[in-house]
Write a protein that holds these residues in place. Sequence first.
Motif, PDB file in Angstrom:
ATOM      1  N   MET A   1       0.839  -1.203   0.000  1.00 35.05           N
ATOM      2  CA  MET A   1       0.000   0.000   0.000  1.00 35.05           C
ATOM      3  C   MET A   1       0.869   1.247   0.000  1.00 35.05           C
ATOM      4  N   ASN A   2       0.461   2.237  -0.776  1.00 38.20           N
ATOM      5  CA  ASN A   2       1.221   3.473  -0.865  1.00 38.20           C
ATOM      6  C   ASN A   2       1.020   4.323   0.380  1.00 38.20           C
ATOM      7  N   ASP A   3       1.739   5.447   0.466  1.00 38.63           N
ATOM      8  CA  ASP A   3       1.560   6.399   1.545  1.00 38.63           C
ATOM      9  C   ASP A   3       0.142   6.956   1.522  1.00 38.63           C
ATOM     10  N   THR A   4      -0.229   7.553   2.627  1.00 35.57           N
ATOM     11  CA  THR A   4      -1.551   8.162   2.717  1.00 35.57           C
ATOM     12  C   THR A   4      -1.644   9.375   1.804  1.00 35.57           C
ATOM     13  N   TYR A   5      -2.706   9.434   1.017  1.00 38.95           N
ATOM     14  CA  TYR A   5      -2.982  10.577   0.157  1.00 38.95           C
ATOM     15  C   TYR A   5      -4.023  11.459   0.854  1.00 38.95           C
ATOM     16  N   HIS A   6      -3.764  12.746   0.885  1.00 38.11           N
ATOM     17  CA  HIS A   6      -4.667  13.674   1.558  1.00 38.11           C
ATOM     18  C   HIS A   6      -5.584  14.351   0.547  1.00 38.11           C
ATOM     19  N   ILE A   7      -6.880  14.354   0.876  1.00 39.11           N
ATOM     20  CA  ILE A   7      -7.919  14.935   0.026  1.00 39.11           C
ATOM     21  C   ILE A   7      -8.694  15.949   0.846  1.00 39.11           C
ATOM     22  N   ALA A   8      -8.996  17.102   0.258  1.00 39.52           N
ATOM     23  CA  ALA A   8      -9.809  18.112   0.940  1.00 39.52           C
ATOM     24  C   ALA A   8     -11.063  18.410   0.138  1.00 39.52           C
ATOM     25  N   CYS A   9     -12.148  18.664   0.852  1.00 37.86           N
ATOM     26  CA  CYS A   9     -13.374  19.127   0.212  1.00 37.86           C
ATOM     27  C   CYS A   9     -14.132  20.009   1.196  1.00 37.86           C
ATOM     28  N   CYS A  10     -15.013  20.843   0.671  1.00 37.44           N
ATOM     29  CA  CYS A  10     -15.796  21.768   1.493  1.00 37.44           C
ATOM     30  C   CYS A  10     -17.274  21.510   1.220  1.00 37.44           C
ATOM     31  N   THR A  11     -18.067  21.414   2.273  1.00 34.38           N
ATOM     32  CA  THR A  11     -19.470  21.096   2.056  1.00 34.38           C
ATOM     33  C   THR A  11     -20.338  21.677   3.151  1.00 34.38           C
ATOM     34  N   ASP A  12     -21.650  21.508   2.964  1.00 33.40           N
ATOM     35  CA  ASP A  12     -22.646  21.857   3.973  1.00 33.40           C
ATOM     36  C   ASP A  12     -23.761  20.821   3.849  1.00 33.40           C
ATOM     37  N   ASN A  13     -24.841  21.001   4.594  1.00 29.56           N
ATOM     38  CA  ASN A  13     -25.913  20.010   4.550  1.00 29.56           C
ATOM     39  C   ASN A  13     -26.551  19.901   3.176  1.00 29.56           C
ATOM     40  N   HIS A  34      -4.466   4.416   0.348  1.00 29.83           N
ATOM     41  CA  HIS A  34      -5.073   4.818   1.609  1.00 29.83           C
ATOM     42  C   HIS A  34      -5.214   6.338   1.612  1.00 29.83           C
ATOM     43  N   PHE A  35      -6.388   6.820   2.032  1.00 31.63           N
ATOM     44  CA  PHE A  35      -6.672   8.248   1.989  1.00 31.63           C
ATOM     45  C   PHE A  35      -7.002   8.794   3.371  1.00 31.63           C
ATOM     46  N   CYS A  36      -6.689  10.060   3.536  1.00 27.31           N
ATOM     47  CA  CYS A  36      -7.190  10.817   4.669  1.00 27.31           C
ATOM     48  C   CYS A  36      -8.021  11.957   4.085  1.00 27.31           C
ATOM     49  N   ILE A  37      -9.325  11.931   4.340  1.00 25.43           N
ATOM     50  CA  ILE A  37     -10.248  12.906   3.784  1.00 25.43           C
ATOM     51  C   ILE A  37     -10.465  14.024   4.799  1.00 25.43           C
ATOM     52  N   HIS A  38     -10.217  15.251   4.393  1.00 22.42           N
ATOM     53  CA  HIS A  38     -10.391  16.420   5.253  1.00 22.42           C
ATOM     54  C   HIS A  38     -11.634  17.169   4.775  1.00 22.42           C
ATOM     55  N   ILE A  39     -12.691  17.173   5.580  1.00 20.48           N
ATOM     56  CA  ILE A  39     -13.958  17.791   5.203  1.00 20.48           C
ATOM     57  C   ILE A  39     -14.156  19.069   6.010  1.00 20.48           C
ATOM     58  N   LEU A  40     -14.176  20.195   5.307  1.00 20.40           N
ATOM     59  CA  LEU A  40     -14.332  21.504   5.942  1.00 20.40           C
ATOM     60  C   LEU A  40     -15.803  21.905   5.874  1.00 20.40           C
ATOM     61  N   SER A  97      -3.053  26.941   6.814  1.00 25.11           N
ATOM     62  CA  SER A  97      -2.977  27.162   8.255  1.00 25.11           C
ATOM     63  C   SER A  97      -3.795  26.146   9.039  1.00 25.11           C
ATOM     64  N   LEU A  98      -4.831  25.611   8.417  1.00 25.65           N
ATOM     65  CA  LEU A  98      -5.729  24.687   9.110  1.00 25.65           C
ATOM     66  C   LEU A  98      -5.097  23.318   9.334  1.00 25.65           C
ATOM     67  N   LEU A  99      -4.366  22.838   8.340  1.00 29.12           N
ATOM     68  CA  LEU A  99      -3.830  21.485   8.399  1.00 29.12           C
ATOM     69  C   LEU A  99      -2.419  21.468   8.980  1.00 29.12           C
ATOM     70  N   SER A 100      -2.029  20.305   9.457  1.00 26.05           N
ATOM     71  CA  SER A 100      -0.703  20.120  10.037  1.00 26.05           C
ATOM     72  C   SER A 100       0.387  20.420   9.014  1.00 26.05           C
ATOM     73  N   ASN A 101       1.482  20.995   9.479  1.00 22.89           N
ATOM     74  CA  ASN A 101       2.622  21.281   8.593  1.00 22.89           C
ATOM     75  C   ASN A 101       3.235  20.013   8.021  1.00 22.89           C
ATOM     76  N   GLU A 102       2.908  18.871   8.613  1.00 26.28           N
ATOM     77  CA  GLU A 102       3.416  17.595   8.096  1.00 26.28           C
ATOM     78  C   GLU A 102       2.770  17.232   6.770  1.00 26.28           C
ATOM     79  N   ILE A 103       1.623  17.832   6.476  1.00 23.69           N
ATOM     80  CA  ILE A 103       0.944  17.578   5.208  1.00 23.69           C
ATOM     81  C   ILE A 103       1.491  18.566   4.175  1.00 23.69           C
ATOM     82  N   LYS A 104       2.235  18.058   3.221  1.00 17.75           N
ATOM     83  CA  LYS A 104       2.940  18.908   2.247  1.00 17.75           C
ATOM     84  C   LYS A 104       2.106  19.204   1.009  1.00 17.75           C
TER      85      LYS A 104
END
Length: 303
Positions: A1-13, A34-40, A97-104
């Motif tokens: 399995m590859n490294d974690t891929y980071h995905i961002a999206c913005c939503t509401d109800n 493998h993904f890490c999904i960041h939902i704003l 600014s929202l996400l960790s500096n470890e996420i490049k």
Amino acid sequence: MNDTYHIACCTDNNYAQHCGVMLCSLLENNKDNHFCIHILHTDLNNDNQRKLSSIVVENYHSEVRFYLMDEKKFTHIKMPQNTSLSIATYYRFTLGSLLSNEIKTILYLDCDLVVLRPISDLFNLDMDNYALAAVEDYCIVDNHHRMQLALSYQSPYFNAGVLFINLEYWRKHSVENKLFQYIGFCKIDYFQDQDALNYVFKDKWLQLSPMWNKINMQAIKGSVFKYSSDKKEYYHNPVIIHYAWGAIKPWLNIHFLPNSAFYHTYLKKTPWAKVKVQSIKSNGIYFVLLKRFIKIFVYRFFK
């Protein structure tokens, strides 16, 4: 399995269902990653959070993180009337600014799209000196629009629905402040947040093949394709189909809408599977579609 891929999206109800379809399509067609999904979000209720989590965690064994945004940060932004956009579209300005500096790096995806193929190639791009990678768009309204963005005649304009973002660049160059500054001084709204991104990042973005963001129902000039293979992939095997053209969306009862079947295929795999399509008045809609079909045909075969 590859490294974690980071995905961002913005939503509401209002867009939670469509966010679920987008995430399902992404994960279904990228099972080897493998993904890490960041939902704003601001007003995403517990039920919708639970449904989105079930898709990501239970169905595809990836991670999901929800970020409750501070609405006060966005109160100065005036949204135009008669638009399907919500203030949530501006949340991505804060990713650095929202996400960790470890996420490049992170891949931002609009909720009104489907992913049909693996996206790992994006995470192998050399992004040195680039703020983001995107696909060229053709929605410059007029010369005044171009001048407001300070774009030269030769400078391309990108669509902001699919952005591969270099977060290190964003942090180093204080991008968040610059984006909000543009929103504060621009006089006329054309494409809101997308204009701000194009203004701040002109000449600092890497142009992707159109197959990475095929805008449904948009005519595209043949000259945009760098290779013949790009054109073939765009028309016959795109990575992403983006339902960005106006209010014509696949969740409405518009018959014969191209590529709408993809949306409904993935909808059936989500907790919203039994939701019926939304009704819409058809006054003039099929005439608009006919004109668009003709324009696409002309651009594909004669331009």
